[in-house]
Design a protein around this motif. Structure first.
Motif, PDB file in Angstrom:
ATOM      1  N   LEU A 121      14.286 -40.973 -28.349  1.00  0.00           N
ATOM      2  CA  LEU A 121      13.332 -40.750 -29.438  1.00  0.00           C
ATOM      3  C   LEU A 121      13.221 -41.983 -30.330  1.00  0.00           C
ATOM      4  O   LEU A 121      12.145 -42.270 -30.874  1.00  0.00           O
ATOM      5  CB  LEU A 121      13.760 -39.538 -30.272  1.00  0.00           C
ATOM      6  CG  LEU A 121      13.806 -38.195 -29.523  1.00  0.00           C
ATOM      7  CD1 LEU A 121      14.256 -37.082 -30.462  1.00  0.00           C
ATOM      8  CD2 LEU A 121      12.439 -37.864 -28.917  1.00  0.00           C
TER       9      LEU A 121
ATOM     10  N   HIS B 281      10.636 -44.222 -29.291  1.00  0.00           N
ATOM     11  CA  HIS B 281       9.276 -43.693 -29.380  1.00  0.00           C
ATOM     12  C   HIS B 281       8.929 -43.324 -30.823  1.00  0.00           C
ATOM     13  O   HIS B 281       8.497 -42.207 -31.133  1.00  0.00           O
ATOM     14  CB  HIS B 281       9.119 -42.480 -28.453  1.00  0.00           C
ATOM     15  CG  HIS B 281       9.127 -42.831 -26.999  1.00  0.00           C
ATOM     16  ND1 HIS B 281      10.296 -43.098 -26.315  1.00  0.00           N
ATOM     17  CD2 HIS B 281       8.116 -42.987 -26.097  1.00  0.00           C
ATOM     18  CE1 HIS B 281      10.012 -43.385 -25.057  1.00  0.00           C
ATOM     19  NE2 HIS B 281       8.705 -43.330 -24.897  1.00  0.00           N
ATOM     20  N   ASN B 282       9.168 -44.277 -31.713  1.00  0.00           N
ATOM     21  CA  ASN B 282       8.672 -44.240 -33.089  1.00  0.00           C
ATOM     22  C   ASN B 282       9.356 -43.234 -34.001  1.00  0.00           C
ATOM     23  O   ASN B 282       8.821 -42.932 -35.076  1.00  0.00           O
ATOM     24  CB  ASN B 282       7.148 -44.001 -33.110  1.00  0.00           C
ATOM     25  CG  ASN B 282       6.390 -45.153 -32.477  1.00  0.00           C
ATOM     26  OD1 ASN B 282       6.867 -46.284 -32.448  1.00  0.00           O
ATOM     27  ND2 ASN B 282       5.205 -44.864 -31.937  1.00  0.00           N
ATOM     28  N   PHE B 283      10.488 -42.676 -33.599  1.00  0.00           N
ATOM     29  CA  PHE B 283      11.304 -41.930 -34.551  1.00  0.00           C
ATOM     30  C   PHE B 283      12.164 -42.936 -35.311  1.00  0.00           C
ATOM     31  O   PHE B 283      12.813 -43.785 -34.704  1.00  0.00           O
ATOM     32  CB  PHE B 283      12.208 -40.923 -33.830  1.00  0.00           C
ATOM     33  CG  PHE B 283      11.574 -39.583 -33.582  1.00  0.00           C
ATOM     34  CD1 PHE B 283      11.882 -38.494 -34.380  1.00  0.00           C
ATOM     35  CD2 PHE B 283      10.669 -39.409 -32.548  1.00  0.00           C
ATOM     36  CE1 PHE B 283      11.306 -37.252 -34.147  1.00  0.00           C
ATOM     37  CE2 PHE B 283      10.086 -38.181 -32.302  1.00  0.00           C
ATOM     38  CZ  PHE B 283      10.398 -37.093 -33.101  1.00  0.00           C
TER      39      PHE B 283
ATOM     40  N   GLU C  84      14.666 -40.330 -39.809  1.00  0.00           N
ATOM     41  CA  GLU C  84      14.178 -39.078 -39.221  1.00  0.00           C
ATOM     42  C   GLU C  84      15.201 -38.499 -38.254  1.00  0.00           C
ATOM     43  O   GLU C  84      15.454 -37.284 -38.241  1.00  0.00           O
ATOM     44  CB  GLU C  84      12.861 -39.318 -38.483  1.00  0.00           C
ATOM     45  CG  GLU C  84      11.671 -39.546 -39.390  1.00  0.00           C
ATOM     46  CD  GLU C  84      10.406 -39.839 -38.600  1.00  0.00           C
ATOM     47  OE1 GLU C  84       9.359 -39.257 -38.940  1.00  0.00           O
ATOM     48  OE2 GLU C  84      10.472 -40.650 -37.638  1.00  0.00           O
TER      49      GLU C  84
ATOM     50  N   PHE D 243       6.326 -37.947 -22.613  1.00  0.00           N
ATOM     51  CA  PHE D 243       6.273 -38.110 -24.066  1.00  0.00           C
ATOM     52  C   PHE D 243       5.200 -39.108 -24.485  1.00  0.00           C
ATOM     53  O   PHE D 243       5.069 -40.188 -23.920  1.00  0.00           O
ATOM     54  CB  PHE D 243       7.629 -38.576 -24.594  1.00  0.00           C
ATOM     55  CG  PHE D 243       7.786 -38.380 -26.080  1.00  0.00           C
ATOM     56  CD1 PHE D 243       8.230 -37.179 -26.579  1.00  0.00           C
ATOM     57  CD2 PHE D 243       7.486 -39.398 -26.970  1.00  0.00           C
ATOM     58  CE1 PHE D 243       8.398 -36.986 -27.944  1.00  0.00           C
ATOM     59  CE2 PHE D 243       7.641 -39.230 -28.335  1.00  0.00           C
ATOM     60  CZ  PHE D 243       8.097 -38.011 -28.826  1.00  0.00           C
TER      61      PHE D 243
ATOM     62  N   SER E  93       4.029 -40.933 -28.063  1.00  0.00           N
ATOM     63  CA  SER E  93       4.533 -41.185 -29.405  1.00  0.00           C
ATOM     64  C   SER E  93       3.601 -40.680 -30.499  1.00  0.00           C
ATOM     65  O   SER E  93       4.043 -40.309 -31.594  1.00  0.00           O
ATOM     66  CB  SER E  93       4.781 -42.684 -29.607  1.00  0.00           C
ATOM     67  OG  SER E  93       5.690 -43.167 -28.648  1.00  0.00           O
TER      68      SER E  93
ATOM     69  N   LEU F   3       1.807 -35.132 -32.200  1.00  0.00           N
ATOM     70  CA  LEU F   3       2.655 -34.321 -33.058  1.00  0.00           C
ATOM     71  C   LEU F   3       3.259 -33.148 -32.297  1.00  0.00           C
ATOM     72  O   LEU F   3       4.373 -32.707 -32.598  1.00  0.00           O
ATOM     73  CB  LEU F   3       1.837 -33.795 -34.253  1.00  0.00           C
ATOM     74  CG  LEU F   3       1.380 -34.855 -35.270  1.00  0.00           C
ATOM     75  CD1 LEU F   3       0.545 -34.206 -36.374  1.00  0.00           C
ATOM     76  CD2 LEU F   3       2.581 -35.573 -35.877  1.00  0.00           C
TER      77      LEU F   3
ATOM     78  N   LYS G 152       6.286 -34.469 -30.503  1.00  0.00           N
ATOM     79  CA  LYS G 152       7.375 -34.678 -31.448  1.00  0.00           C
ATOM     80  C   LYS G 152       8.000 -33.348 -31.865  1.00  0.00           C
ATOM     81  O   LYS G 152       9.233 -33.214 -31.963  1.00  0.00           O
ATOM     82  CB  LYS G 152       6.875 -35.430 -32.677  1.00  0.00           C
ATOM     83  CG  LYS G 152       6.621 -36.910 -32.432  1.00  0.00           C
ATOM     84  CD  LYS G 152       6.326 -37.636 -33.730  1.00  0.00           C
ATOM     85  CE  LYS G 152       6.227 -39.140 -33.523  1.00  0.00           C
ATOM     86  NZ  LYS G 152       5.993 -39.867 -34.788  1.00  0.00           N
TER      87      LYS G 152
END
Length: 352
Positions: free
Chosen positions: A236, A239-241, A245, A299, A301, A304, A307
């Motif tokens: 994650l 992938h922009n987490f 977060e 997945f 990115s 929503l 995510k």
């Protein structure tokens, strides 16, 4: 006196959870952010190995010196380890960092033996239930603070400051541990002479019916669970987490569901067969793992929904993990009860 004892054990178990939180929550994500490969990060799981071998030094802790001296020595060693790590750079000093983490696991296992030994002898029958609750909550809170808690602060404080903070926590714990009452010595403890020969220890323990299969199950379960819990958040992260977060969802929220799962396990255990329950939970666990695997392949990115699905899979993972952990301890206890009373303590050290 009872209130003081419980508060003290809460602090000691809190500190005991710090190394686990560091290695399972904070370090994998931090190491990935500075470019350490997935292979190297996954290999750090072998640094938990001292926990599997603690039966070899448990008799020494039990027989030589006092529990307080072992407790203070192990925590002082952990304090020094944190100070050393604060001076290292993980990318250029990875081998040294790995060795210090291995040493931390050894010292934490010694601390675990000492604290459990003190608790068993100091807590009355009426206090044992509260003591077990404090043990679980304290340990998980310590791992939560050192893992997710510090992870959420990673963007605001430096690597060296992280470990200086942890060092200060150890100093506070050491000061409090200096006032730990020493368990009273009885004629039974004076005459008890544990076998110190590792070969004899293993021979006695492995002779207990069911021990070998229980040990194989525990090792496979712990290694597999550690791998899935720590590696999926790294995906994650790619992938922009953000680390903050991940600290929230995989740490604070996930730990809450883990504690909930542990409580549910305690409620279900008296009503159903532990082996039947754990089989059903593992089937569900494999289903969730398959779902996470599909997320790795599909997945996006910017989605929503994706995510949200990833977060839900983490929540389910920790809820099931809490349930399975409680039932696993019950299975280990059933195995321990098959042993002769004189070696039950050794068996507890071996399987936990």
């Amino acid at each position: 006196m009872a209130s003081y004892k419980l508060k003290l054990f809460g602090l000691l178990y809190f500190v005991q959870g710090i190394p686990y939180g560091l290695q399972s929550g904070l370090l994998p994500i931090y190491l990935r952010t500075i470019g350490i490969s997935f292979t190297r990060i996954s290999l750090t799981k072998f640094l938990y190995f001292p926990w599997l071998l603690k039966i070899l030094w448990a008799p020494f802790v039990d027989q030589y010196g006092t529990k307080q001296k072992w407790l203070l020595s192990s925590m002082f060693g952990l304090f020094l380890c944190c100070l050393i790590i604060s001076k290292l750079h993980p990318k250029t000093d990875f081998a040294t960092l790995a060795f210090i983490l291995l040493l931390m696991n050894f010292l934490a296992s010694v601390q675990d033996i000492a604290v459990d030994g003190i608790a068993v002898r100091l807590l009355s029958n009426e206090e044992i239930g509260y003591g077990n609750t404090i043990q679980v909550v304290g340990y998980k809170t310590g791992s939560l603070v050192s893992g997710a808690g510090l992870l959420t602060m990673m963007d605001h404080i430096s690597w060296d400051m992280l470990f200086v903070i942890i060092s200060v926590i150890y100093v506070i714990a050491i000061i409090c541990a200096c006032f730990t009452p020493e368990p009273p010595t009885t004629s039974d403890t004076e005459t008890r002479l544990p076998v110190l020969n590792p070969r004899e220890i293993l021979k006695e323990v492995l002779h207990v019916p069911g021990t070998i299969w229980t040990l194989i199950y525990v090792i496979i379960y712990k290694l597999g669970e550690q791998g899935t819990v720590s590696m999926f958040p790294l995906f994650l992260l790619e992938h922009n987490f953000s680390p903050a977060e991940l600290g929230l969802w995989t740490g604070i929220v996930a730990m809450g569901f883990s504690i909930l799962g542990s409580c549910l396990g305690g409620i279900l255990m008296p009503k159903y067969n532990a082996f039947s329950l754990i089989l059903i939970l593992f089937v569900i666990r494999v289903g969730n793992l398959s779902f996470q695997t599909s997320l790795l392949l599909l997945f996006e990115s910017q989605s929503l929904i994706m995510k949200g699905a990833a977060v839900l899979s983490i929540i389910l993972q920790h809820l099931l993990g809490g349930l399975i952990t409680t039932l696993t301890f019950s299975i280990m206890m059933l195995c321990t009860q098959k042993a002769e009373e004189r070696i039950q303590v050794k068996l507890v050290y071996f399987v936990t």
